[in-house]
Design a protein around this motif. Structure first.
Motif, PDB file in Angstrom:
ATOM      1  N   GLY A   1      45.145  18.726 -38.675  1.00  0.00           N
ATOM      2  CA  GLY A   1      44.093  18.316 -37.786  1.00  0.00           C
ATOM      3  C   GLY A   1      44.591  17.703 -36.587  1.00  0.00           C
ATOM      4  N   GLU A   2      45.547  16.729 -36.850  1.00  0.00           N
ATOM      5  CA  GLU A   2      46.221  16.042 -35.605  1.00  0.00           C
ATOM      6  C   GLU A   2      47.023  17.060 -34.831  1.00  0.00           C
ATOM      7  N   ALA A   3      47.669  18.060 -35.421  1.00  0.00           N
ATOM      8  CA  ALA A   3      48.254  19.066 -34.577  1.00  0.00           C
ATOM      9  C   ALA A   3      47.614  19.592 -33.587  1.00  0.00           C
ATOM     10  N   LEU A   4      46.546  20.043 -34.363  1.00  0.00           N
ATOM     11  CA  LEU A   4      45.431  20.920 -33.502  1.00  0.00           C
ATOM     12  C   LEU A   4      44.988  19.812 -32.201  1.00  0.00           C
ATOM     13  N   MET A   5      44.654  18.687 -32.460  1.00  0.00           N
ATOM     14  CA  MET A   5      44.330  17.699 -31.493  1.00  0.00           C
ATOM     15  C   MET A   5      45.481  17.718 -30.645  1.00  0.00           C
ATOM     16  N   GLY A   6      46.614  17.544 -30.909  1.00  0.00           N
ATOM     17  CA  GLY A   6      47.801  17.268 -29.844  1.00  0.00           C
ATOM     18  C   GLY A   6      47.777  18.356 -29.034  1.00  0.00           C
ATOM     19  N   PHE A   7      47.823  19.663 -29.530  1.00  0.00           N
ATOM     20  CA  PHE A   7      48.090  20.965 -28.834  1.00  0.00           C
ATOM     21  C   PHE A   7      46.571  21.106 -28.048  1.00  0.00           C
ATOM     22  N   GLY A   8      45.554  20.875 -28.469  1.00  0.00           N
ATOM     23  CA  GLY A   8      44.420  21.004 -27.611  1.00  0.00           C
ATOM     24  C   GLY A   8      44.474  20.265 -26.520  1.00  0.00           C
ATOM     25  N   MET A   9      44.970  18.914 -26.670  1.00  0.00           N
ATOM     26  CA  MET A   9      44.617  17.754 -25.602  1.00  0.00           C
ATOM     27  C   MET A   9      45.778  18.197 -24.524  1.00  0.00           C
ATOM     28  N   ALA A  10      47.166  18.658 -25.027  1.00  0.00           N
ATOM     29  CA  ALA A  10      48.017  19.535 -24.145  1.00  0.00           C
ATOM     30  C   ALA A  10      47.400  20.447 -23.362  1.00  0.00           C
ATOM     31  N   ALA A  11      46.645  21.445 -23.814  1.00  0.00           N
ATOM     32  CA  ALA A  11      46.158  22.461 -23.092  1.00  0.00           C
ATOM     33  C   ALA A  11      45.023  21.815 -21.915  1.00  0.00           C
ATOM     34  N   MET A  12      44.271  20.835 -22.499  1.00  0.00           N
ATOM     35  CA  MET A  12      43.386  20.317 -21.703  1.00  0.00           C
ATOM     36  C   MET A  12      43.801  19.515 -20.496  1.00  0.00           C
ATOM     37  N   ALA A  13      45.063  19.311 -20.791  1.00  0.00           N
ATOM     38  CA  ALA A  13      45.588  18.316 -19.605  1.00  0.00           C
ATOM     39  C   ALA A  13      46.270  18.956 -18.649  1.00  0.00           C
ATOM     40  N   VAL A  14      46.788  20.231 -18.779  1.00  0.00           N
ATOM     41  CA  VAL A  14      47.427  20.894 -17.561  1.00  0.00           C
ATOM     42  C   VAL A  14      46.544  20.802 -16.310  1.00  0.00           C
ATOM     43  N   PRO A  15      47.367  20.160 -15.214  1.00  0.00           N
ATOM     44  CA  PRO A  15      46.519  19.729 -14.142  1.00  0.00           C
ATOM     45  C   PRO A  15      45.918  21.198 -13.280  1.00  0.00           C
ATOM     46  N   ALA A  16      44.549  20.807 -13.012  1.00  0.00           N
ATOM     47  CA  ALA A  16      43.892  21.867 -12.295  1.00  0.00           C
ATOM     48  C   ALA A  16      44.445  22.564 -11.150  1.00  0.00           C
ATOM     49  N   ALA A  17      45.401  21.706 -10.508  1.00  0.00           N
ATOM     50  CA  ALA A  17      45.882  22.250  -9.224  1.00  0.00           C
ATOM     51  C   ALA A  17      47.020  23.221  -9.630  1.00  0.00           C
ATOM     52  N   VAL A  18      47.606  23.366 -10.791  1.00  0.00           N
ATOM     53  CA  VAL A  18      48.429  24.217 -11.119  1.00  0.00           C
ATOM     54  C   VAL A  18      47.989  25.392 -11.785  1.00  0.00           C
ATOM     55  N   PHE A  19      47.056  25.199 -12.634  1.00  0.00           N
ATOM     56  CA  PHE A  19      46.410  26.230 -13.533  1.00  0.00           C
ATOM     57  C   PHE A  19      45.060  26.182 -13.800  1.00  0.00           C
ATOM     58  N   THR A  20      44.007  26.969 -13.137  1.00  0.00           N
ATOM     59  CA  THR A  20      42.673  26.942 -13.500  1.00  0.00           C
ATOM     60  C   THR A  20      42.310  27.810 -14.520  1.00  0.00           C
ATOM     61  N   PRO A  21      41.985  27.374 -15.595  1.00  0.00           N
ATOM     62  CA  PRO A  21      41.839  28.393 -16.877  1.00  0.00           C
ATOM     63  C   PRO A  21      40.536  29.321 -16.719  1.00  0.00           C
ATOM     64  N   PRO A  22      40.677  30.509 -17.205  1.00  0.00           N
ATOM     65  CA  PRO A  22      39.470  31.260 -16.939  1.00  0.00           C
ATOM     66  C   PRO A  22      38.114  30.840 -17.775  1.00  0.00           C
ATOM     67  N   GLU A  23      37.234  31.218 -17.277  1.00  0.00           N
ATOM     68  CA  GLU A  23      35.972  30.562 -17.709  1.00  0.00           C
ATOM     69  C   GLU A  23      35.582  30.557 -19.307  1.00  0.00           C
ATOM     70  N   TRP A  24      36.072  31.579 -19.908  1.00  0.00           N
ATOM     71  CA  TRP A  24      35.883  31.850 -21.291  1.00  0.00           C
ATOM     72  C   TRP A  24      36.622  30.661 -22.043  1.00  0.00           C
ATOM     73  N   VAL A  25      37.683  30.056 -21.588  1.00  0.00           N
ATOM     74  CA  VAL A  25      38.592  28.986 -22.144  1.00  0.00           C
ATOM     75  C   VAL A  25      37.703  27.847 -22.816  1.00  0.00           C
ATOM     76  N   TRP A  26      36.823  27.193 -22.026  1.00  0.00           N
ATOM     77  CA  TRP A  26      35.899  26.105 -22.394  1.00  0.00           C
ATOM     78  C   TRP A  26      35.030  26.298 -23.460  1.00  0.00           C
TER      79      TRP A  26
END
Length: 178
Positions: free
Chosen positions: A39-64
């Motif tokens: 569960g902690e690994a899932l949180m770590g990787f999920g937080m890493a993915a969410m923290a990618v700066p929006a100026a660099v990469f805007t995820p597609p709408e289906w990601v959220w």
């Protein structure tokens, strides 16, 4: 996440490194380490993915909605596990916070402006700030051995606590950027 790119990338690196160490903990010979590490690994990787700066990469709408479903499932699992251990209550709050942030990110057009509910964000900030202070205090002192012998990387309780502390600090940063 919103905000400048440099701190965002540092947050991505911190969360990804924490997630990677938690994967190593899943190989531990200590059952309690293995139980919480996934569960902690899932949180770590999920937080890493969410923290990618929006100026660099805007995820597609289906990601959220996908993030909402994944962390909603993690929250349900933590809710079920709370029956046996109060440690999972923190996992429940963390997964709930991830669901909340995913919903906020999905609702903010172009993902450049925060639109979170101030009361919810404030309560989560208070919880995680308190958790960080408590987790930091628990780091001192921790024995590096279990049963008198040396332990492997996955069995080091002080490193597991550092990972939890790192994710708590990252959660505070992410909530502030929301």
């Amino acid at each position: 996440m919103h905000g400048p790119a440099s701190p965002g990338w540092l947050l991505v690196a911190l969360c990804a490194a924490t997630g990677a160490y938690c994967l190593l903990r899943m190989r531990s010979s200590v059952e309690e380490q293995r139980r919480s590490a996934g569960g902690e690994a899932l949180m770590g990787f999920g937080m890493a993915a969410m923290a990618v700066p929006a100026a660099v990469f805007t995820p597609p709408e289906w990601v959220w909605p996908l993030c909402t479903a994944v962390f909603g499932g993690a929250a349900l699992r933590a809710l079920w596990a709370v029956r046996t251990s109060t440690h999972h209550l923190h996992h429940l709050v963390g997964a709930g916070a991830m669901v909340y942030m995913a919903v906020v990110m999905a609702a903010s057009p172009g993902h450049h402006g925060g639109s979170g509910v101030p009361v919810v964000t404030g309560v989560l900030l208070l919880y995680f700030a308190g958790y960080v202070l408590l987790a930091g205090a628990r780091l001192i002192p921790v024995s590096a051995t279990v049963g008198g012998g040396s332990v492997g990387w996955g069995d080091r309780p002080e490193l597991a606590r550092v990972c939890r502390l790192s994710m708590g600090i990252a959660m505070v940063a992410m909530l502030l950027a929301l």
